[in-house]
Design a protein around this motif. Sequence first.
Motif, PDB file in Angstrom:
ATOM      1  N   THR A 118      -6.598  16.641  -5.282  1.00 47.89           N
ATOM      2  CA  THR A 118      -6.848  17.750  -6.481  1.00 47.89           C
ATOM      3  C   THR A 118      -5.721  17.809  -7.729  1.00 47.89           C
ATOM      4  N   SER A 119      -5.834  18.730  -8.716  1.00 51.75           N
ATOM      5  CA  SER A 119      -5.885  18.609 -10.231  1.00 51.75           C
ATOM      6  C   SER A 119      -5.620  20.037 -10.732  1.00 51.75           C
ATOM      7  N   THR A 120      -4.587  20.111 -11.211  1.00 49.05           N
ATOM      8  CA  THR A 120      -4.728  21.795 -12.210  1.00 49.05           C
ATOM      9  C   THR A 120      -5.471  21.164 -13.363  1.00 49.05           C
ATOM     10  N   SER A 121      -5.941  20.830 -14.027  1.00 49.44           N
ATOM     11  CA  SER A 121      -6.278  20.442 -15.294  1.00 49.44           C
ATOM     12  C   SER A 121      -6.761  19.877 -15.855  1.00 49.44           C
ATOM     13  N   PRO A 122      -8.208  18.788 -16.952  1.00 50.37           N
ATOM     14  CA  PRO A 122      -8.541  17.705 -17.053  1.00 50.37           C
ATOM     15  C   PRO A 122      -7.892  16.856 -16.862  1.00 50.37           C
ATOM     16  N   GLU A 123      -6.781  17.583 -18.311  1.00 53.33           N
ATOM     17  CA  GLU A 123      -5.351  16.179 -18.793  1.00 53.33           C
ATOM     18  C   GLU A 123      -4.810  15.663 -17.322  1.00 53.33           C
ATOM     19  N   ASP A 124      -4.959  17.246 -16.291  1.00 51.55           N
ATOM     20  CA  ASP A 124      -3.780  16.350 -15.173  1.00 51.55           C
ATOM     21  C   ASP A 124      -4.676  15.393 -14.838  1.00 51.55           C
ATOM     22  N   GLN A 125      -5.878  15.268 -13.630  1.00 53.49           N
ATOM     23  CA  GLN A 125      -6.780  14.783 -13.390  1.00 53.49           C
ATOM     24  C   GLN A 125      -7.105  13.520 -14.009  1.00 53.49           C
ATOM     25  N   GLN A 126      -7.355  13.904 -15.360  1.00 52.85           N
ATOM     26  CA  GLN A 126      -6.925  12.290 -15.944  1.00 52.85           C
ATOM     27  C   GLN A 126      -5.621  11.508 -16.165  1.00 52.85           C
ATOM     28  N   GLN A 127      -4.252  12.271 -15.898  1.00 46.83           N
ATOM     29  CA  GLN A 127      -2.934  11.557 -15.783  1.00 46.83           C
ATOM     30  C   GLN A 127      -3.379  10.811 -14.212  1.00 46.83           C
ATOM     31  N   THR A 128      -3.122  11.930 -12.915  1.00 46.45           N
ATOM     32  CA  THR A 128      -3.313  11.336 -12.269  1.00 46.45           C
ATOM     33  C   THR A 128      -4.011   9.911 -11.737  1.00 46.45           C
ATOM     34  N   VAL A 129      -5.582   9.603 -12.345  1.00 47.12           N
ATOM     35  CA  VAL A 129      -6.770   8.894 -12.534  1.00 47.12           C
ATOM     36  C   VAL A 129      -5.532   7.704 -13.285  1.00 47.12           C
ATOM     37  N   ALA A 130      -5.084   7.526 -14.359  1.00 46.76           N
ATOM     38  CA  ALA A 130      -4.322   7.056 -15.301  1.00 46.76           C
ATOM     39  C   ALA A 130      -2.814   5.793 -14.513  1.00 46.76           C
ATOM     40  N   ARG A 131      -2.653   6.950 -13.317  1.00 42.70           N
ATOM     41  CA  ARG A 131      -1.756   6.525 -12.940  1.00 42.70           C
ATOM     42  C   ARG A 131      -1.806   5.525 -12.129  1.00 42.70           C
ATOM     43  N   ALA A 132      -3.050   5.698 -10.811  1.00 44.00           N
ATOM     44  CA  ALA A 132      -3.482   4.673 -10.268  1.00 44.00           C
ATOM     45  C   ALA A 132      -3.688   3.463 -10.564  1.00 44.00           C
ATOM     46  N   LEU A 133      -4.543   3.327 -11.638  1.00 41.30           N
ATOM     47  CA  LEU A 133      -4.554   2.093 -11.870  1.00 41.30           C
ATOM     48  C   LEU A 133      -3.678   1.305 -12.258  1.00 41.30           C
ATOM     49  N   GLY A 161      -2.125  -0.535  -9.421  1.00 40.43           N
ATOM     50  CA  GLY A 161      -3.295  -1.300  -8.534  1.00 40.43           C
ATOM     51  C   GLY A 161      -4.624  -0.966  -8.499  1.00 40.43           C
ATOM     52  N   GLY A 162      -4.550   0.143  -8.788  1.00 43.21           N
ATOM     53  CA  GLY A 162      -5.929   1.290  -7.600  1.00 43.21           C
ATOM     54  C   GLY A 162      -7.255   0.817  -9.224  1.00 43.21           C
ATOM     55  N   LYS A 163      -8.484   0.624  -8.555  1.00 41.16           N
ATOM     56  CA  LYS A 163      -9.489   0.818  -8.993  1.00 41.16           C
ATOM     57  C   LYS A 163     -11.287   1.529  -9.312  1.00 41.16           C
ATOM     58  N   LEU A 216       0.377  -1.251  -0.142  1.00 44.77           N
ATOM     59  CA  LEU A 216      -0.068  -0.036  -0.399  1.00 44.77           C
ATOM     60  C   LEU A 216       0.366   1.226  -0.148  1.00 44.77           C
ATOM     61  N   ALA A 217       2.426   0.761   0.863  1.00 42.99           N
ATOM     62  CA  ALA A 217       2.978   2.645   0.589  1.00 42.99           C
ATOM     63  C   ALA A 217       4.039   2.706  -1.015  1.00 42.99           C
ATOM     64  N   ARG A 218       3.460   1.521  -1.405  1.00 45.90           N
ATOM     65  CA  ARG A 218       4.274   1.569  -2.656  1.00 45.90           C
ATOM     66  C   ARG A 218       3.292   2.367  -3.517  1.00 45.90           C
ATOM     67  N   PHE A 219       1.977   1.522  -3.139  1.00 50.31           N
ATOM     68  CA  PHE A 219       0.951   2.679  -4.679  1.00 50.31           C
ATOM     69  C   PHE A 219       0.888   4.377  -4.214  1.00 50.31           C
ATOM     70  N   TRP A 220       0.420   4.490  -2.753  1.00 46.53           N
ATOM     71  CA  TRP A 220       0.732   5.607  -2.953  1.00 46.53           C
ATOM     72  C   TRP A 220       1.240   6.629  -3.042  1.00 46.53           C
ATOM     73  N   SER A 221       3.122   6.302  -2.877  1.00 50.85           N
ATOM     74  CA  SER A 221       3.967   6.573  -3.074  1.00 50.85           C
ATOM     75  C   SER A 221       3.643   6.594  -4.448  1.00 50.85           C
ATOM     76  N   GLY A 222       3.338   5.877  -5.241  1.00 44.68           N
ATOM     77  CA  GLY A 222       3.612   6.224  -6.852  1.00 44.68           C
ATOM     78  C   GLY A 222       3.140   7.609  -7.496  1.00 44.68           C
ATOM     79  N   VAL A 223       1.472   6.911  -6.330  1.00 43.87           N
ATOM     80  CA  VAL A 223       0.151   8.207  -6.901  1.00 43.87           C
ATOM     81  C   VAL A 223       0.739   9.501  -6.204  1.00 43.87           C
ATOM     82  N   LEU A 224       1.647   9.518  -4.845  1.00 47.95           N
ATOM     83  CA  LEU A 224       1.986  11.797  -4.883  1.00 47.95           C
ATOM     84  C   LEU A 224       3.196  11.492  -4.875  1.00 47.95           C
ATOM     85  N   GLY A 225       4.061  10.989  -5.494  1.00 43.17           N
ATOM     86  CA  GLY A 225       5.402  10.850  -5.702  1.00 43.17           C
ATOM     87  C   GLY A 225       5.882  11.224  -4.047  1.00 43.17           C
TER      88      GLY A 225
END
Length: 255
Positions: A70-85, A88-90, A18-27
């Motif tokens: 949070t997201s800075t743009s629609p593209e940024d939101q999409q990138q965060t979602v894609a990174r989480a998926l 291992g997110g869903k 879980l730490a690996r997941f959140w480290s990857g999502v948050l940086g």
Amino acid sequence: MTSQLSAICFNATRPSDLARFWSGVLGWEKTEGPDDGVALLPPDPAGYRIRFLPSQEPKTGQNRAHFDLTSTSPEDQQQTVARALELGGKHIDVGQLPEEGHVVLADPDGNEFCVIEAGNKFLADTGFIGALACDGTQEVGYFWSRALGWPLVWDQDQETAIQSPNGGTKITWGGPPVAPKSGTNRLFFELTLPAATDWETEAARLISLGATHTDTNADQLEGQDGRVLMLDPDGNEFSVRTSAGTARLSTHNPR
């Protein structure tokens, strides 16, 4: 001085994963140690950590707290979602409407979180973790405002929010109806006493504000690293380190 928020803790079935997941999502940088277990270090060295603690208790129902990213743009939101998926997110359905702009996801351990659309004014200038959104009463919002010494930045229709005087992530409570609590919360606050602060005095202060003691896991916590488990007015667990040890002291959240 009041107790300081030093960490948001996750009870996790697989802490390292879980730490690996959140480290990857948050940086955020991941660290491991005998005292702190697995933790993520915020970009701001004065901010709170995210800690992942081993637990065999299965997840039952929806968590009482979740991150709003949070997201800075629609593209940024999409990138965060894609990174989480990719990590291992869903996608999950918690009753959100199709016209709502945020995306609801779960991490690999089933913990819910949201990726908020760009332009959200309430979360402006809070940082990537815009809020820790909690299910809770107005009373518990008042309690945490007094316990941490953070001002209320929202208090309307029994919904409350607090934020460090230095800015950063907001902590919010949605007001009634509050779902019944079942089992131990998977997310909880960890507080640390400032240097030279007497534990008995601080415990009495927290109790006067509405906290209570609990015997659940208290001996184990005290034996591990000088932590004592308590409950807030809504019955949510939180821990207080009675000695600073290796804890990172914090007066504000990451920007």
